[in-house]
Design a protein around this motif. Structure first.
Motif, short mmCIF file in Angstrom:
data_model
loop_
_atom_site.label_atom_id
_atom_site.label_comp_id
_atom_site.label_asym_id
_atom_site.label_seq_id
_atom_site.Cartn_x
_atom_site.Cartn_y
_atom_site.Cartn_z
N PRO A 110 0.82 -1.22 0.00
CA PRO A 110 0.00 0.00 0.00
C PRO A 110 0.86 1.27 0.00
O PRO A 110 1.62 1.52 0.92
N GLY A 111 0.75 2.03 -1.08
CA GLY A 111 1.55 3.24 -1.22
C GLY A 111 2.81 3.04 -2.03
O GLY A 111 3.57 3.99 -2.22
N GLU A 112 3.04 1.83 -2.56
CA GLU A 112 4.25 1.56 -3.35
C GLU A 112 3.88 0.70 -4.56
O GLU A 112 3.24 -0.35 -4.41
N ALA A 113 4.30 1.15 -5.74
CA ALA A 113 3.99 0.40 -6.96
C ALA A 113 4.92 0.86 -8.07
O ALA A 113 5.51 1.94 -8.01
N VAL A 114 5.04 0.03 -9.10
CA VAL A 114 5.76 0.39 -10.32
C VAL A 114 4.71 0.64 -11.40
O VAL A 114 3.93 -0.26 -11.73
N LEU A 115 4.68 1.86 -11.92
CA LEU A 115 3.70 2.23 -12.93
C LEU A 115 4.37 2.29 -14.30
O LEU A 115 5.36 3.00 -14.47
N GLN A 116 3.84 1.54 -15.22
CA GLN A 116 4.28 1.59 -16.61
C GLN A 116 3.32 2.52 -17.33
O GLN A 116 2.14 2.23 -17.47
N SER A 117 3.83 3.66 -17.77
CA SER A 117 2.94 4.66 -18.35
C SER A 117 3.48 5.20 -19.65
O SER A 117 4.69 5.17 -19.91
N GLN A 118 2.56 5.67 -20.46
CA GLN A 118 2.91 6.32 -21.72
C GLN A 118 2.59 7.80 -21.57
O GLN A 118 1.47 8.18 -21.25
N THR A 119 3.59 8.64 -21.78
CA THR A 119 3.46 10.05 -21.45
C THR A 119 3.79 10.93 -22.64
O THR A 119 4.75 10.68 -23.35
N SER A 120 2.99 11.96 -22.80
CA SER A 120 3.31 13.02 -23.76
C SER A 120 3.87 14.19 -22.98
O SER A 120 3.25 14.65 -22.02
N TRP A 121 5.02 14.72 -23.36
CA TRP A 121 5.69 15.73 -22.56
C TRP A 121 5.79 17.05 -23.31
O TRP A 121 6.21 17.08 -24.46
N ARG A 122 5.48 18.12 -22.63
CA ARG A 122 5.67 19.46 -23.21
C ARG A 122 7.02 20.02 -22.80
O ARG A 122 7.61 20.81 -23.52
N LEU A 123 7.54 19.61 -21.65
CA LEU A 123 8.79 20.18 -21.14
C LEU A 123 10.00 19.31 -21.43
O LEU A 123 11.13 19.71 -21.16
N THR A 159 -3.77 -9.20 3.36
CA THR A 159 -3.58 -8.32 4.51
C THR A 159 -2.19 -7.71 4.47
O THR A 159 -1.25 -8.32 3.95
N PHE A 160 -2.05 -6.52 5.04
CA PHE A 160 -0.79 -5.79 4.98
C PHE A 160 -0.45 -5.20 6.35
O PHE A 160 -1.33 -4.80 7.11
N ASP A 161 0.85 -5.15 6.63
CA ASP A 161 1.36 -4.55 7.86
C ASP A 161 1.90 -3.15 7.64
O ASP A 161 2.24 -2.47 8.61
N VAL A 162 2.01 -2.73 6.38
CA VAL A 162 2.64 -1.46 6.05
C VAL A 162 1.64 -0.58 5.32
O VAL A 162 0.87 -1.05 4.48
N LEU A 163 1.64 0.72 5.65
CA LEU A 163 0.81 1.70 4.97
C LEU A 163 1.66 2.94 4.71
O LEU A 163 2.17 3.56 5.66
#
Length: 445
Positions: free
Chosen positions: A114-127, A320-324
């Motif tokens: 909970p609160g940690e993940a790897v996100l595979q994303s496709q992004t369009s960037w202006r900067l 169930t999780f022990d970490v948040l």
């Protein structure tokens, strides 16, 4: 504002070294390695504007650090608990339809905790183009990710590891560490802090590989800062963000157990250790005391493990999780996904009164354990938490040579083999057994 007592805040900074290649993998790591992360001390100012600053310094583990300080950002309908202003990465992925990022589409989410993940994303960037020219390609990718804005100029796919930390370094802060698992020593951190005026300051720090800075680009810095602050303002106020924060608040539930001072609570058993006739109609006549497994610290009770064992015994399953949000809950609390809990809740509360009856039968008296829902989380204090190895210790573990006996020959693992095993060990050590990969085509609740 209450200052956290985490020891990382009071550790001395590391001396720069050309051979250092480790990276921070949490907000606490960043604060330990760069104690002046959120202050102006030790940073060279590239450009100071009334509501935005750009500064830089040599990175303690090699390369250079670029810092954006974006001030006086107003947030409509900001959460009362300002530490919740950043949304957990797995919730962003599951509910991105509620609040789409206008150039960023999350393709896949690898859930870690909970609160940690790897996100595979496709992004369009202006900067990205300007940042790449000023700071290098890798920095351009990270800055483009943070200050994302829609563009038709092309897209790139990146897998970024997100690790959220709330109410740190100060109470009310919302922070997140980012890094690419495949890129050695690369990383960034974002901290959003409430101001006295009711606005917020967003600080982004990005590491670049080369220890140099384009001091000549003052005009480009001005354009960059203006664009960065506008995008940060939009990011914290974008359409649908209130619904996304509401979904984040309800995504998990904290459970708590109390009143078992006379021994461990009981679970259904195949052996007639404790027998109660009231359980015969459900096939749950026999009960035994819960025995903490070897995964529990010093075989102490943890509600997360107890609930898993209990529900498995009655034919149900619950993660169930022990970490948040990078903090460890007290042993008598655990975290569950609300939707998963609601699916097993009725069955659990049909059976749990039998556990209470068995507890009274075993101990006498009238007291018995009780399970409560939707309680406020309580976390272990810093002195009670067993912190993992520091970034420097992790790097030492990676580079430590191992002697291998193969038949009658002695081999020393080469750097590539060492690195592969170290990375595998580090990833498995960070991730619980409930690690899952789920498709973005089906929302996860």
């Amino acid at each position: 504002l209450k200052l956290s007592s985490h020891p990382a805040l009071f550790s001395p900074p590391l001396a720069p070294s050309e051979n250092m290649a480790f990276r921070p993998e949490s907000v606490e790591d960043w604060m330990q390695l760069v104690p002046n992360l959120l202050s102006s001390e030790g940073w060279s100012m590239a450009l100071a504007r009334p509501k935005a600053n750009l500064s830089h310094c040599t990175c303690p583990w090699g390369g250079h650090l670029i810092k954006f300080t974006l001030k006086s950002i107003s947030v409509e309908d900001a959460p009362l608990k300002t530490g919740n202003i950043l949304v957990r990465p797995e919730v962003r992925a599951a509910f991105q339809h509620l609040c789409p990022l206008g150039g960023n589409k999350i393709k896949e989410c690898e859930f870690i905790s909970p609160g940690e993940a790897v996100l595979q994303s496709q992004t369009s960037w202006r900067l990205i183009k300007l940042c790449s020219v000023l700071f290098g390609d890798v920095a351009g990718q990270f800055v483009g990710y943070f200050f994302n804005a829609a563009s038709k100029d092309g897209k790139a796919t990146a897998a970024l590891h997100h690790k959220l930390r709330r109410n740190f370094p100060l109470e009310g802060d919302s922070a997140c560490a980012f890094w690419e698992d495949a890129v050695e020593a690369q990383g960034a951190v974002l901290v959003v802090r409430p101001d006295k005026e009711g606005t917020f300051t967003a600080t982004v720090v990005v590491r670049v590989a080369e220890d140099k800075f384009a001091t000549w680009a003052t005009f480009q810095f001005r354009i960059l800062l203006e664009s960065a602050r506008k995008t940060a303002q939009w990011f914290l106020n974008r359409p649908g963000i209130a619904d996304l924060r509401n979904a984040d608040e309800k995504y998990y539930m904290v459970l708590s157990i109390q009143s078992f001072k006379r021994g461990m609570p009981l679970v259904p058993s195949g052996e007639p250790i404790i027998t109660i006739d009231a359980g015969e109609r459900l096939g749950l006549k026999h009960w035994a005391r819960f025995q903490p497994g070897h995964t529990t610290s010093r075989n102490k009770f943890r509600l997360s493990q107890y609930l898993s064992v209990f529900l498995k015994a009655i034919g149900e399953e619950l993660h169930t999780f022990d970490v948040l949000d990078s903090r460890e809950l007290v042993p008598y609390q655990c975290l569950v996904r609300r939707s998963e809990w609601e699916a097993v809740r009725k069955h659990f509360f049909e059976v749990f009164p039998l556990a209470k009856t068995a507890y009274r039968r075993a101990n006498g008296g009238s007291s018995a354990p009780g399970v409560h829902e939707d309680v406020e989380p309580k976390f272990l204090s810093d002195t009670e938490v067993s912190f993992g190895p520091s970034p420097a210790e992790r790097e030492d573990m990676k580079l430590e040579s191992r002697l291998i006996v193969r038949n009658t020959f002695l081999d020393i693992e080469d750097d590539e083999e060492l690195q592969r095993k170290a990375d595998l060990h580090a990833r498995s050590a960070r991730r619980p057994k409930t690690t899952m990969v789920f498709s973005m085509s089906v929302p996860v609740y």
